[in-house]
Design a protein around this motif. Structure first.
Motif, PDB file in Angstrom:
ATOM      1  N   UNK A 168       0.835  -1.204   0.000  1.00 55.38           N
ATOM      2  CA  UNK A 168       0.000   0.000   0.000  1.00 55.38           C
ATOM      3  C   UNK A 168       0.870   1.253   0.000  1.00 55.38           C
ATOM      4  N   UNK A 169       0.665   2.160  -0.972  1.00 52.33           N
ATOM      5  CA  UNK A 169       1.478   3.380  -1.060  1.00 52.33           C
ATOM      6  C   UNK A 169       1.003   4.434  -0.055  1.00 52.33           C
ATOM      7  N   UNK A 170       1.567   4.404   1.154  1.00 54.75           N
ATOM      8  CA  UNK A 170       1.127   5.270   2.250  1.00 54.75           C
ATOM      9  C   UNK A 170       2.348   5.821   2.971  1.00 54.75           C
ATOM     10  N   UNK A 171       2.344   7.094   3.278  1.00 51.17           N
ATOM     11  CA  UNK A 171       3.444   7.706   4.025  1.00 51.17           C
ATOM     12  C   UNK A 171       3.042   7.927   5.486  1.00 51.17           C
ATOM     13  N   UNK A 172       4.050   8.069   6.361  1.00 53.33           N
ATOM     14  CA  UNK A 172       3.798   8.381   7.759  1.00 53.33           C
ATOM     15  C   UNK A 172       3.056   9.710   7.885  1.00 53.33           C
ATOM     16  N   UNK A 173       3.429  10.671   7.060  1.00 52.46           N
ATOM     17  CA  UNK A 173       2.799  11.986   7.122  1.00 52.46           C
ATOM     18  C   UNK A 173       1.302  11.886   6.833  1.00 52.46           C
ATOM     19  N   UNK A 206       3.572   0.754   2.920  1.00 48.88           N
ATOM     20  CA  UNK A 206       3.314  -0.179   4.011  1.00 48.88           C
ATOM     21  C   UNK A 206       2.879  -1.496   3.384  1.00 48.88           C
ATOM     22  N   UNK A 207       3.505  -2.585   3.815  1.00 50.71           N
ATOM     23  CA  UNK A 207       3.150  -3.901   3.296  1.00 50.71           C
ATOM     24  C   UNK A 207       2.467  -4.725   4.381  1.00 50.71           C
ATOM     25  N   UNK A 208       1.315  -5.283   4.035  1.00 56.53           N
ATOM     26  CA  UNK A 208       0.593  -6.153   4.948  1.00 56.53           C
ATOM     27  C   UNK A 208       1.322  -7.492   5.046  1.00 56.53           C
ATOM     28  N   UNK A 209       1.664  -7.886   6.285  1.00 54.86           N
ATOM     29  CA  UNK A 209       2.339  -9.171   6.485  1.00 54.86           C
ATOM     30  C   UNK A 209       1.448 -10.193   7.182  1.00 54.86           C
ATOM     31  N   UNK A 210       0.665  -9.748   8.146  1.00 56.45           N
ATOM     32  CA  UNK A 210      -0.179 -10.664   8.905  1.00 56.45           C
ATOM     33  C   UNK A 210      -1.495  -9.956   9.201  1.00 56.45           C
ATOM     34  N   UNK A 211      -2.465 -10.137   8.321  1.00 52.31           N
ATOM     35  CA  UNK A 211      -3.738  -9.439   8.469  1.00 52.31           C
ATOM     36  C   UNK A 211      -4.466  -9.865   9.748  1.00 52.31           C
TER      37      UNK A 211
END
Length: 264
Positions: A168-173, A206-211
């Motif tokens: 998912x293309x998401x930044x901390x900001x 952010x990459x989902x590893x364990x939903x």
């Protein structure tokens, strides 16, 4: 120009229309792309179009004296511009793009004319608006009663529901803005979720590893309605999707508009 075929659409609202209702809106649908942080409408300004995302996520945000807060999000499950369905052409909120993508949009007047022509179309769109209101209510509940870590877990799950991909293309900001939390607090929350093995955060992604782990952390803040996205009664909505956070409770699921079952 080739005629738009309903069978290729990813947007679940458009895909769930009856053939007759799709004929009403199809000539007015315009393919558009939207970029990160692009405004689809602004607070207190006239909403000129209703947008049906094919891919990407739009956030409905409230601007207050204490900052900007997300009150709801929409992806390929629904539409942006719910006030138009209710007969209102303005909103106190702003809609901006959380994840860039593609969509079809229709002029507000054209959609209202189609709803005037078809009570079934109006009923379907109103039931989506209902599910969105439930989502907004659940967001208020989460913001009032849960920690930043739990709220971030919920927000990531809801974004994951709508993107249907692990990267998912998401930044901390942007997470900080959407949660209405200070960036250092969001950074600590991200580190906690990483330490739990639920996600992997890199620069801008952010990459989902364990939903399942993320759902456990989010608890009832995600709960039922899980992710707050409606299910339409079609072959495209499987039992696996309903168990994976892509539906409201069964009593909130949206049927197809009239005569759709004869098409499938």
């Amino acid at each position: 120009m080739a005629q738009l075929q309903q069978s290729i659409l990813r947007n679940r609202l458009l895909a769930s229309l009856s053939p007759d209702d799709f004929v009403l809106v199809q000539p007015h649908l315009e393919a558009v792309s939207f970029g990160l942080r692009e405004h689809l409408f602004r607070a207190d300004q006239r909403i000129t179009h209703v947008t049906f995302p094919e891919y990407g996520v739009a956030s409905i945000v409230a601007d207050t004296g204490e900052g900007r807060f997300e009150v709801g999000m929409v992806g390929s499950e629904g539409l942006v511009g719910a006030p138009i369905v209710l007969g209102v052409d303005r909103s106190p909120h702003t809609c901006l793009v959380q994840v860039a993508g593609e969509a079809f949009r229709i002029g507000a007047g054209e959609l209202q004319a189609a709803m005037d022509h078809s009570p079934a179309l109006r009923a379907l769109l109103l039931r989506f608006v209902h599910t969105f209101i439930v989502q907004v209510s659940q967001t208020a509940y989460a913001n009032a009663g849960y920690s930043v870590e739990e709220r971030l877990a919920r927000w990531l799950l809801m974004t994951h529901d709508r993107l249907e991909q692990d990267d998912m293309p998401i930044t901390h900001e942007f997470m900080s803005i959407m949660l209405g939390a200070r960036r250092p607090g969001v950074t600590l929350a991200v580190q906690m979720l990483e330490g739990a093995g639920a996600i992997r955060a890199t620069r801008g992604r952010v990459r989902m590893r364990d939903r399942a782990k993320l759902e456990q952390i989010a608890g009832q803040s995600y709960g039922s309605p899980r992710g707050n996205t409606p299910t339409y009664s079609s072959s495209r909505s499987s039992e696996r999707e309903m168990s994976g956070g892509l539906a409201l409770l069964h009593e909130h699921s949206l049927p197809r508009s009239a005569d759709t079952r004869s098409r499938r």
